[in-house]
Design a protein around this motif. Structure first.
Motif, short mmCIF file in Angstrom:
data_model
loop_
_atom_site.label_atom_id
_atom_site.label_comp_id
_atom_site.label_asym_id
_atom_site.label_seq_id
_atom_site.Cartn_x
_atom_site.Cartn_y
_atom_site.Cartn_z
N THR A 58 -0.17 4.23 -10.71
CA THR A 58 -1.22 4.75 -10.02
C THR A 58 -1.15 4.19 -8.61
O THR A 58 -1.16 3.22 -8.45
CB THR A 58 -2.47 4.24 -10.60
OG1 THR A 58 -2.47 4.75 -11.92
CG2 THR A 58 -3.70 5.05 -10.09
N ASN A 59 -1.10 5.19 -7.59
CA ASN A 59 -1.12 4.65 -6.03
C ASN A 59 -1.85 5.77 -5.58
O ASN A 59 -2.43 6.71 -5.96
CB ASN A 59 0.29 4.48 -5.44
CG ASN A 59 0.90 6.00 -5.53
OD1 ASN A 59 0.42 6.94 -5.71
ND2 ASN A 59 2.41 5.80 -5.55
N PRO A 60 -2.13 5.60 -4.23
CA PRO A 60 -2.98 6.59 -3.41
C PRO A 60 -2.35 7.84 -3.40
O PRO A 60 -2.99 8.91 -3.38
CB PRO A 60 -2.92 5.98 -2.08
CG PRO A 60 -2.86 4.46 -1.90
CD PRO A 60 -1.86 4.42 -3.03
N GLN A 61 -1.11 8.08 -3.79
CA GLN A 61 -0.62 9.49 -4.00
C GLN A 61 -0.77 10.02 -4.98
O GLN A 61 -0.66 11.53 -5.34
CB GLN A 61 0.97 9.43 -3.62
CG GLN A 61 1.42 9.10 -2.31
CD GLN A 61 1.20 8.03 -1.76
OE1 GLN A 61 1.51 6.98 -2.49
NE2 GLN A 61 0.41 7.57 -0.67
N GLY A 87 5.25 -7.55 8.64
CA GLY A 87 4.26 -6.70 8.05
C GLY A 87 3.05 -7.52 7.42
O GLY A 87 3.07 -8.62 7.74
N GLY A 88 2.28 -6.88 6.69
CA GLY A 88 1.19 -7.36 6.36
C GLY A 88 1.49 -8.28 4.95
O GLY A 88 2.67 -8.16 4.43
N GLU A 95 -1.80 -1.48 5.04
CA GLU A 95 -1.17 -0.49 5.64
C GLU A 95 -2.21 -0.03 6.77
O GLU A 95 -3.14 0.65 6.37
CB GLU A 95 -0.34 0.56 4.81
CG GLU A 95 0.33 1.64 5.32
CD GLU A 95 0.87 2.45 4.38
OE1 GLU A 95 0.65 3.88 4.71
OE2 GLU A 95 1.34 1.93 3.65
N ASN A 96 -1.82 -0.13 8.02
CA ASN A 96 -2.61 0.26 9.21
C ASN A 96 -4.39 -0.39 9.22
O ASN A 96 -5.07 0.33 9.53
CB ASN A 96 -2.75 1.71 9.18
CG ASN A 96 -1.25 2.43 9.25
OD1 ASN A 96 -0.53 1.79 10.35
ND2 ASN A 96 -1.02 3.48 8.97
#
Length: 212
Positions: free
Chosen positions: A35-38, A168-169, A195-196
């Motif tokens: 499960t991810n944002p996509q 990156g973070g 991310e951003n």
């Protein structure tokens, strides 16, 4: 009489205290849900007795690649390599000691520049060159079992090798293990990354564990 351990002995003890699968590990199949944002994706996974693995029953290539990466992560941390095989070409010396008692171990030889921290017979920090990056992994939660310890909570960040600046973070991992059929198996991994400026949550659920 107090016996003082060398840096190598201290690190070896923590290394050999990691939980790994033994030579009788039979392998298993499982259902995997990503499960991810996509979206949400499902697949079948198999880890074999020789720790080779396969992912099937999924068409989305990006999701399949992500799930395959997780099975690689699982197997690489459960394989039972001897200390000599992993670190036989390295030398070890003491670095700083943290307020909480964690002891820094500096690496020379083949792995020169790498370093670790050992705390309560666990490797609590890893700073290691990987390809064109340095990865720093800090473990903040462990599961002690009768057969060694497992990292349940940890964060990682990649650094530029020259400047040591973050690439990156920070990524934070929370793992859940269950003892099934005599072996500790990862049943859930929750990954939080940036991310951003936004927090991105990715979750892997491993269910229906069936040993081969």
């Amino acid at each position: 009489m107090t016996l003082t351990l060398t840096a190598e002995e201290l690190f070896r003890s923590a290394y050999e205290n990691r939980y790994t699968w033994d030579k009788d590990f039979p392998g298993y199949t499982c259902d995997i849900t990503l499960t991810n944002p996509q979206g949400t994706y499902t697949a079948k996974g198999e880890i074999k007795a020789n720790l080779q693995f396969e992912v099937s029953a999924i068409e989305d290539e990006s999701a399949k690649k992500a799930i395959t990466g997780q099975l690689w992560e699982i197997t690489i941390h459960r394989v039972n390599h001897s200390f000599e095989k992993s670190h036989g070409e390295n030398t070890f010396s003491f670095g700083e000691k943290d307020d909480n008692g964690a002891v820094e171990i500096l690496v020379g030889g083949a792995g020169a520049g790498n370093k670790y921290k050992v705390h309560n017979n666990t490797v609590s920090f890893v700073y290691r060159k990987i390809g064109n990056s340095i990865v720093a992994i800090n473990t903040f939660d462990i599961l002690n079992t009768e057969e060694g310890y497992l990292s349940q909570g940890y964060d990682s960040i990649y650094l530029e090798p020259e400047t040591k600046q973050p690439k990156g973070g920070k990524t934070i991992f929370h793992d859940t293990f269950e003892k099934i059929g005599g072996y500790y198996i990862l049943t859930n991994r929750r990954i939080t990354s940036e991310e951003n400026g936004e927090s991105i949550v990715t979750e892997y659920q491993f269910s229906n564990i069936v040993f081969n």
